[in-house]
Enzyme design. Structure first.
Site, PDB file in Angstrom:
ATOM      1  N   ARG A 182       1.113  15.167   7.969  1.00  9.43           N
ATOM      2  CA  ARG A 182       0.106  15.064   9.043  1.00  9.43           C
ATOM      3  C   ARG A 182      -0.876  16.221   8.913  1.00  9.43           C
ATOM      4  NH1 ARG A 182       2.191  11.516  13.452  1.00  9.43           N
ATOM      5  NH2 ARG A 182       4.252  10.898  12.703  1.00  9.43           N
ATOM      6  N   ASN A 204       0.404  25.099   2.001  1.00 11.42           N
ATOM      7  CA  ASN A 204       0.768  23.700   1.705  1.00 11.42           C
ATOM      8  C   ASN A 204       0.959  23.555   0.204  1.00 11.42           C
ATOM      9  OD1 ASN A 204       1.086  20.840   2.146  1.00 11.42           O
ATOM     10  ND2 ASN A 204      -0.977  20.551   1.346  1.00 11.42           N
ATOM     11  N   HIS A 259       0.737  20.707  -2.839  1.00  7.51           N
ATOM     12  CA  HIS A 259       0.162  19.376  -3.076  1.00  7.51           C
ATOM     13  C   HIS A 259       0.333  19.007  -4.556  1.00  7.51           C
ATOM     14  CE1 HIS A 259      -2.349  15.916  -2.326  1.00  7.51           C
ATOM     15  NE2 HIS A 259      -2.942  16.181  -3.478  1.00  7.51           N
ATOM     16  N   ASP A 286      -5.826  18.606   2.419  1.00  7.21           N
ATOM     17  CA  ASP A 286      -5.547  19.227   1.125  1.00  7.21           C
ATOM     18  C   ASP A 286      -6.727  20.072   0.635  1.00  7.21           C
ATOM     19  OD1 ASP A 286      -2.974  18.000   1.064  1.00  7.21           O
ATOM     20  OD2 ASP A 286      -3.917  16.138   0.414  1.00  7.21           O
TER      21      ASP A 286
END
Ligand code: GAR
Length: 195
Positions: A92, A108, A110, A146
């Site tokens: 999310r 994050n 990715h 992202d």
């Protein structure tokens, strides 16, 4: 460094972080694991280690991260004393309440060489685009999908006979090395007073 980890799926990246802590290569502690999916295996991995867990109630929204749920997430992270937030397969978009509570302190991972192939199933996107190389990125989270400054990247070749699964598996091997490395770098910067 006290870490809060958010994930929606299997949690193999959480496992890699825990393994790095265990083998002494990452000076950190995971203080809380949160998931928007009560059935996610990431929660089980945390429970098996005696790490506190909580489910984020997204009020039935399939992809949105409602503001109220973000506020509850902030409260849980702060109560656990998390200093850095690691998204590990969390699906999310993070917005104001969480970003403002942890400015420059949300990471994050990715599965592509960002800015290439943001969004879902980046390994499949790479395959379908005919890329000969892809990889993974750990980056600081901003309000986009992202986006945000990259911390570290690793390259992974795409092989002619790759399936989506075989390519994702090869990327994940690199992810598991890369995430602890990124946390080490960010923690060193924070310890040096760099935010
Ligand atoms: C990882 O490959 C991660 O890069 C990806 O989800 C997977 C989670 O695996 N994240 C994204 O696509 C975010 N846009 P895990 O649950 O085994 O760590």
């Amino acid at each position: 460094m006290r870490l809060g980890v958010l994930g929606s799926g299997s949690g193999s990246n959480l496992q890699a972080i825990l393994d790095a802590i265990d083998d002494g290569t990452l000076a950190a502690e995971v203080v809380l694991v949160l998931s928007d999916n009560p059935d996610a295996y990431i929660l089980e991995r945390a429970r098996l280690r005696g790490i506190a867990t909580a489910v984020i109630d997204c009020r039935g929204y399939r992809t949105r991260f409602p503001e109220e749920a973000q506020r509850e997430t902030v409260t849980a992270l702060q109560e656990a004393g998390a200093e850095l937030v690691c998204l590990a397969g969390f699906m999310r978009l993070i917005k104001a309440p969480l970003l403002e509570a942890y400015p420059g302190r949300i990471l994050n991972i990715h599965p592509s060489l960002l800015p290439a192939f943001p969004g879902l199933e980046a390994w499949r996107q790479a395959l379908e685009a005919g890329a000969v190389e892809t990889g993974c990125t750990v980056h600081f989270v901003d309000g986009g999908m992202d986006t945000g400054p990259a911390i570290v990247q690793a390259r992974v070749p795409v092989k002619a006979d790759d399936s989506a699964e075989s390519l994702h598996a090869r990327i994940q091997v690199e992810e598991h090395r890369l995430y602890p490395e990124a946390i080490r770098r960010v923690a060193a910067g924070m310890a040096a007073g760099g935010g």
